[in-house]
Scaffold this motif. Structure first.
Motif, PDB file in Angstrom:
ATOM      1  N   THR A   1     -15.894  -6.832  -2.349  1.00 44.22           N
ATOM      2  CA  THR A   1     -15.565  -7.936  -3.252  1.00 44.22           C
ATOM      3  C   THR A   1     -16.830  -8.685  -3.639  1.00 44.22           C
ATOM      4  O   THR A   1     -17.628  -9.066  -2.774  1.00 44.22           O
ATOM      5  CB  THR A   1     -14.579  -8.897  -2.572  1.00 44.22           C
TER       6      THR A   1
ATOM      7  N   PRO B   1      -5.736  -4.469  -6.815  1.00 40.56           N
ATOM      8  CA  PRO B   1      -6.660  -3.823  -5.887  1.00 40.56           C
ATOM      9  C   PRO B   1      -5.952  -2.954  -4.852  1.00 40.56           C
ATOM     10  O   PRO B   1      -6.482  -1.921  -4.425  1.00 40.56           O
ATOM     11  CB  PRO B   1      -7.383  -5.012  -5.232  1.00 40.56           C
TER      12      PRO B   1
ATOM     13  N   LEU C   1     -14.474   0.890  -4.442  1.00 40.69           N
ATOM     14  CA  LEU C   1     -13.614  -0.014  -5.197  1.00 40.69           C
ATOM     15  C   LEU C   1     -14.273  -1.383  -5.181  1.00 40.69           C
ATOM     16  O   LEU C   1     -14.393  -2.007  -4.133  1.00 40.69           O
ATOM     17  CB  LEU C   1     -12.217  -0.085  -4.561  1.00 40.69           C
TER      18      LEU C   1
ATOM     19  N   LEU D   1      -6.824   1.004  -4.529  1.00 45.16           N
ATOM     20  CA  LEU D   1      -7.318   1.651  -3.316  1.00 45.16           C
ATOM     21  C   LEU D   1      -6.439   2.836  -2.928  1.00 45.16           C
ATOM     22  O   LEU D   1      -6.943   3.925  -2.614  1.00 45.16           O
ATOM     23  CB  LEU D   1      -7.394   0.643  -2.168  1.00 45.16           C
TER      24      LEU D   1
ATOM     25  N   MET E   1      -7.163   5.742  -5.288  1.00 45.46           N
ATOM     26  CA  MET E   1      -8.434   6.415  -5.014  1.00 45.46           C
ATOM     27  C   MET E   1      -8.329   7.304  -3.782  1.00 45.46           C
ATOM     28  O   MET E   1      -8.817   8.438  -3.764  1.00 45.46           O
ATOM     29  CB  MET E   1      -9.552   5.403  -4.824  1.00 45.46           C
ATOM     30  N   VAL E   2      -7.699   6.797  -2.732  1.00 37.17           N
ATOM     31  CA  VAL E   2      -7.581   7.570  -1.497  1.00 37.17           C
ATOM     32  C   VAL E   2      -6.777   8.849  -1.727  1.00 37.17           C
ATOM     33  O   VAL E   2      -7.194   9.945  -1.340  1.00 37.17           O
ATOM     34  CB  VAL E   2      -6.940   6.712  -0.388  1.00 37.17           C
TER      35      VAL E   2
ATOM     36  N   GLU F   1     -14.213  -5.238  -6.401  1.00 35.33           N
ATOM     37  CA  GLU F   1     -13.391  -6.318  -6.939  1.00 35.33           C
ATOM     38  C   GLU F   1     -14.313  -7.312  -7.612  1.00 35.33           C
ATOM     39  O   GLU F   1     -15.079  -8.029  -6.951  1.00 35.33           O
ATOM     40  CB  GLU F   1     -12.614  -7.012  -5.830  1.00 35.33           C
TER      41      GLU F   1
ATOM     42  N   GLN G   1     -13.880  -0.842  -0.080  1.00 32.51           N
ATOM     43  CA  GLN G   1     -13.548  -1.931  -0.999  1.00 32.51           C
ATOM     44  C   GLN G   1     -14.518  -3.081  -0.766  1.00 32.51           C
ATOM     45  O   GLN G   1     -14.646  -3.582   0.350  1.00 32.51           O
ATOM     46  CB  GLN G   1     -12.107  -2.384  -0.765  1.00 32.51           C
TER      47      GLN G   1
ATOM     48  N   VAL H   1     -12.780   5.348   1.288  1.00 35.27           N
ATOM     49  CA  VAL H   1     -12.884   4.503   0.104  1.00 35.27           C
ATOM     50  C   VAL H   1     -13.203   3.090   0.569  1.00 35.27           C
ATOM     51  O   VAL H   1     -12.438   2.489   1.334  1.00 35.27           O
ATOM     52  CB  VAL H   1     -11.587   4.534  -0.723  1.00 35.27           C
TER      53      VAL H   1
ATOM     54  N   TYR I   1       0.833  -1.208   0.000  1.00 34.55           N
ATOM     55  CA  TYR I   1       0.000   0.000   0.000  1.00 34.55           C
ATOM     56  C   TYR I   1       0.868   1.259   0.000  1.00 34.55           C
ATOM     57  O   TYR I   1       0.607   2.204  -0.756  1.00 34.55           O
ATOM     58  CB  TYR I   1      -0.922   0.012   1.228  1.00 34.55           C
TER      59      TYR I   1
END
Length: 488
Positions: free
Chosen positions: A258, A349, A287, A353, A356-357, A289, A256, A254, A102
């Motif tokens: 799935t 992914p 986000l 993420l 996006m953040v 997935e 995420q 944000v 990250y």
């Protein structure tokens, strides 16, 4: 070469039972006392500085297990690099493995400043390499700290320092003999020394008997000296962006989600409920997935409706380690494009993420509207995904550039054509390869004949735009008035 080593914490600098990161100054003293002569012999002529100025808290050691890192901590790391930028030629950052990927994806976006076309207006010009270990570098004994002979830590530290000498102007991760692009890496193991992999991009370099450069071209770095972070104006732009992002990055929510096998035919499918709940609770970005190439079950239309109603950016990634989200060709995902969701290409992914953040936090500072933010999410900014809107080489038959609803596709029979939806806006005179020939974009036939050529544009890159639909030649160094190579 002057190399700065910044310790954020993580296993590499941990001791005790249970393991916890030691303070940066204690780690620095141990490294200098126990490893100083060996590092000096391995890196002749290099000056190593163990920085102790980064602290995440005034309490305790000031370092962190990477599990506890927040997005604002990415900003603290970036700020320390910027604060020390003029004094060093490269940076090696010691980091925990849990969230190293990250941080490897976020730092490039914090150490570069991009305009609305994704061109760098302040660019990283020095290596920033993250590394860590699966086992600590040192062990506590009654006699004090000693080197942990069974650890991978020393090899990773010296490998990162050696790779810094390549002077690649990007953020990378060095682990188990390989230098990976930071925004392409994924943690793939908690038990092997090969803890990270890069499913879509080969290593930038490998360490064996010496350092061997990989087949992947490094990022180009600044387009001009005045855009490098070495330049005061560019450095100030990066600091101003960092100030704005750090002030609000922890407020970015944000979410995420799935996709999983479920009964999506229900009146309120679980996935739609999850998306709606996230939006109702203040999500600033979504986000998703999807399966395979980004497929998401359509169900009874509820999922499409909730995505279309979302007033925040929606990015679609693939849960597959080597997955790639493209044009939603399958019926199971063909409806997604109409919702306004952005295809994440071959971004992991993790990178999606982090992107996006950071970008949603930076948008108010730059004045980016929703459409610009969506376009930047799809563009390859720091090598986190393959570029889909610009030519980084010839456009061969069968290849396509995309920018929102606009496509430049090189049809093997008809040749290149600019399209929006099903409408052809520009058609080349025949099949061939679209490439730069000297200072002009040209269509080269199978026999080498020039079938078409555009206006001269020295030093420019070709970028597809949506408004207006056109392929534009833009000088990345000066961002002069763009030359339109072809338009509808």
């Amino acid at each position: 070469m002057r190399i700065c080593i910044i310790n954020t914490g993580g296993t590499i600098s941990s001791t005790g039972q249970p393991l916890a990161p030691m303070a940066a100054d204690r780690f620095a003293r141990a490294a200098q006392d126990l490893l100083g002569p060996a590092l000096a012999a391995a890196l002749p002529g290099d000056a190593l500085h163990f920085d102790t100025g980064l602290r995440f808290s005034d309490d305790g050691p000031g370092t962190l297990d990477s599990t506890d890192l927040r997005p604002s901590d990415w900003c603290r790391i970036a700020r320390r690099v910027l604060d020390l930028y003029a004094d060093h030629d490269a940076f090696v950052i010691l980091h925990g493995t849990d969230t190293m990927d990250y941080t490897g994806a976020a730092l490039p976006l914090l150490l570069n400043v991009f305009d609305d076309l994704g061109l760098a207006r302040a660019a990283l010009s020095k290596p920033v390499i993250l590394t860590g270990a699966q086992l600590p570098l040192f062990t506590d004994t009654p006699a004090g700290l000693v080197l942990n002979a069974g650890s991978d830590a020393l090899a990773n530290l010296t490998g990162a320092l050696s790779c810094a000498r390549l002077r690649l102007p990007e953020v990378a991760i060095f682990f188990d003999g390989r230098l990976l692009r930071g925004c392409r890496a994924l943690k793939v193991s908690t038990t092997r020394f090969a803890a990270f992999d890069s499913p879509h991009l080969a290593p930038l370099a490998e360490r064996g008997i010496g350092i061997r450069r990989g087949t992947v071209a490094p990022l180009p770095g600044p387009a001009a000296p005045d855009l490098a972070l070495d330049a005061p104006a560019a450095h100030a732009r990066a600091m101003a962006q960092l100030d704005a992002v750090q002030a609000c990055i922890d407020d970015q929510r944000v979410v995420q989600i799935t996709a999983v096998p479920a009964d999506h035919r229900a009146a309120a499918p679980m996935l739609a409920q999850q998306v709606r709940a996230a939006l109702d609770q203040g999500a600033t970005g979504l986000l998703l997935e999807g399966f395979g190439p980004g497929n998401v079950p359509a169900g009874n239309g509820a999922i499409a409706q909730v995505l279309a109603d979302a007033d925040v950016p929606v990015l679609i990634a693939s849960r597959v380690i080597g997955g790639q989200v493209g044009a939603f060709d399958y019926a199971a995902g063909a409806w997604i494009a109409a919702t306004g969701a952005v295809a994440g290409g071959d971004m992991t992914p993790v990178a999606a993420l982090a992107k996006m953040v950071v970008l949603t936090a930076a948008a108010p500072h730059h004045g980016w509207d929703r459409a610009t933010l969506a376009a930047l999410l799809a563009r390859g900014l720091t090598g986190e995904c393959a570029p889909t809107d610009r030519m980084d080489g010839p456009l061969w038959p069968g290849q396509v550039l995309t920018c929102g609803p606009v496509r430049l596709e090189n049809d093997p029979d008809a040749g290149p054509r600019l399209m929006r939806g099903g409408a052809v806006l520009w058609q080349a005179p025949g099949p061939g390869v679209l490439r730069m020939q000297g200072e002009r974009l040209a269509l080269i036939g199978h026999d080498g004949a020039v079938l078409w050529s555009g206006p001269p544009a020295p030093g420019a890159v070709a970028i597809l735009s949506d408004d207006p639909p056109a392929l534009r030649m833009i000088d990345p160094a000066h961002r002069a008035a763009p030359v339109t190579a072809l338009a509808g």
